[in-house]
Design a protein around this motif. Sequence first.
Motif, PDB file in Angstrom:
ATOM      1  N   SER A   1     -42.686   2.147  -7.719  1.00 50.59           N
ATOM      2  CA  SER A   1     -43.194   3.373  -7.096  1.00 50.59           C
ATOM      3  C   SER A   1     -44.486   3.847  -7.757  1.00 50.59           C
ATOM      4  O   SER A   1     -45.368   4.386  -7.080  1.00 50.59           O
ATOM      5  N   TYR A   2     -44.610   3.659  -9.054  1.00 52.26           N
ATOM      6  CA  TYR A   2     -45.821   4.100  -9.737  1.00 52.26           C
ATOM      7  C   TYR A   2     -46.976   3.107  -9.584  1.00 52.26           C
ATOM      8  O   TYR A   2     -48.119   3.430  -9.886  1.00 52.26           O
TER       9      TYR A   2
ATOM     10  N   VAL B   1     -40.980  10.758  -4.219  1.00 48.38           N
ATOM     11  CA  VAL B   1     -40.690   9.585  -5.055  1.00 48.38           C
ATOM     12  C   VAL B   1     -40.300  10.017  -6.470  1.00 48.38           C
ATOM     13  O   VAL B   1     -39.375   9.452  -7.070  1.00 48.38           O
ATOM     14  N   ASP B   2     -40.991  11.019  -7.012  1.00 47.51           N
ATOM     15  CA  ASP B   2     -40.636  11.528  -8.347  1.00 47.51           C
ATOM     16  C   ASP B   2     -39.213  12.074  -8.357  1.00 47.51           C
ATOM     17  O   ASP B   2     -38.459  11.862  -9.324  1.00 47.51           O
TER      18      ASP B   2
ATOM     19  N   PHE C   1     -37.365   0.407  -9.525  1.00 48.72           N
ATOM     20  CA  PHE C   1     -37.870   1.397  -8.569  1.00 48.72           C
ATOM     21  C   PHE C   1     -38.956   2.264  -9.209  1.00 48.72           C
ATOM     22  O   PHE C   1     -39.955   2.592  -8.558  1.00 48.72           O
ATOM     23  N   PHE C   2     -38.790   2.605 -10.494  1.00 56.14           N
ATOM     24  CA  PHE C   2     -39.782   3.441 -11.167  1.00 56.14           C
ATOM     25  C   PHE C   2     -41.136   2.728 -11.264  1.00 56.14           C
ATOM     26  O   PHE C   2     -42.183   3.281 -10.901  1.00 56.14           O
TER      27      PHE C   2
ATOM     28  N   VAL D   1     -33.073   1.129 -11.736  1.00 53.97           N
ATOM     29  CA  VAL D   1     -33.830   2.340 -12.060  1.00 53.97           C
ATOM     30  C   VAL D   1     -35.243   1.977 -12.511  1.00 53.97           C
ATOM     31  O   VAL D   1     -36.233   2.547 -12.031  1.00 53.97           O
TER      32      VAL D   1
ATOM     33  N   ARG E   1     -45.648  11.535  -3.252  1.00 53.56           N
ATOM     34  CA  ARG E   1     -45.423  11.373  -4.684  1.00 53.56           C
ATOM     35  C   ARG E   1     -44.326  12.297  -5.173  1.00 53.56           C
ATOM     36  O   ARG E   1     -43.512  11.926  -6.039  1.00 53.56           O
TER      37      ARG E   1
ATOM     38  N   LEU F   1     -32.296   8.964  -9.898  1.00 54.48           N
ATOM     39  CA  LEU F   1     -31.749   7.709 -10.427  1.00 54.48           C
ATOM     40  C   LEU F   1     -31.524   7.784 -11.933  1.00 54.48           C
ATOM     41  O   LEU F   1     -30.493   7.316 -12.445  1.00 54.48           O
ATOM     42  N   ILE F   2     -32.477   8.388 -12.640  1.00 58.34           N
ATOM     43  CA  ILE F   2     -32.334   8.521 -14.098  1.00 58.34           C
ATOM     44  C   ILE F   2     -31.170   9.445 -14.442  1.00 58.34           C
ATOM     45  O   ILE F   2     -30.393   9.182 -15.373  1.00 58.34           O
TER      46      ILE F   2
ATOM     47  N   ASN G   1     -36.854   9.178  -8.440  1.00 62.51           N
ATOM     48  CA  ASN G   1     -36.801   8.606  -9.792  1.00 62.51           C
ATOM     49  C   ASN G   1     -35.975   9.474 -10.734  1.00 62.51           C
ATOM     50  O   ASN G   1     -35.163   8.965 -11.530  1.00 62.51           O
ATOM     51  N   ARG G   2     -36.180  10.779 -10.653  1.00 62.83           N
ATOM     52  CA  ARG G   2     -35.400  11.690 -11.492  1.00 62.83           C
ATOM     53  C   ARG G   2     -33.911  11.610 -11.144  1.00 62.83           C
ATOM     54  O   ARG G   2     -33.047  11.673 -12.025  1.00 62.83           O
TER      55      ARG G   2
END
Length: 361
Positions: free
Chosen positions: A88-89, A101-102, A84-85, A81, A98, A108-109, A105-106
């Motif tokens: 990606s940023y 990708v956000d 990748f975060f 997690v 974007r 995965l979290i 990320n959300r």
Amino acid sequence: MDIFSNFSDLFISVWSKGIRGVDIFQILIGIGIFFIFLIFRGIISKVIIKRLEAISKRTTNKLDDTFVHAMEGPARFLPIVLGFFIASYYMSFADDGRAIVDTINRTLITILIFWVIHQIIEPISYILSGLDKMLTRELVGWIIKSLKILIFILGLAAVLELWGIKIGPIIAGLGLFGVAVALGAQDLFKNLISGILVLVEKRFKIGDWILVEGIIEGIVEKIGFRSTVLRKFDKSLAIIPNFQFAENAVINISETTNWRIDWAITLQYDTTVEQLKKIRNEIEDHINKNNDFDKAVGVAVRVEKFSDSSIDMRVRCFTTSNSFSTWLEVKEKLAIEIKQIVEGNKAAFAFPSQSIYIEKK
């Protein structure tokens, strides 16, 4: 030369624009960052987790052992997690890229959070096991499974919401589908409710020897949502619907504290009154003086009735042991003792009637 110049310009353009506007160099750096965290994931599993396991094993409490084991999966997923975060940023995406990708990320979290909650439920079972006077081990298992399923459903719903999939219409559709299924699955719910009653009322537990009169006898191996698995004494496996335990008498033989001996001793009709009294008294004295029998429960040795071909004496008593094999040993000793008492008083056991009855026309 123009060809090489054009190729060079095209190569630089592709390198700078990359994929969806992301510089190839940034992509390579992002991949490198992600792989670094993958290596860190291996370090977590081999060093940190093993170290925590070693520390937890030093304590006598199993709660910390279970907690460390339960957190192993989420702990190994955390570097993925984070990797990748951060990767990606580091890269510069266009607005639409974007947003995707956000969302990833959300997602995965969210998976990590619900995974942690799902895994924490397992150590909770040790806390609930302390309430053994209120909850059986099997009922605790049911509660833990139900909570895990609920957490999984909530996590799945949260992920679907992140991707714009509305769960309201899905739930409504499942509700209508559930009504249709419920109408055709009445036996399933009947078994489920019966299984819950078995656990709440503590009728039996895994490892108990039970007898369902007229249906089955065996050792309980598993109590499920719909059925219970019994191992018969011939080692065959029987799967019994739970409603059978609600509609039929269930005898938990494992809970027997005093095994009963109940015999009818048949003596010949030429046995005298004095012989009957002596035989009765000697059998009763033997039982009362023997520690194999529980005198507080009750001992009865009495002439019961006159049968067609014998005088019947009833011998009724209870053993002090709750072991089936010990009960058989005590019965054998008592049978031999009664035979010696009867023969010692020069009496004899009666045989079944051998008379031949001729029907009158």
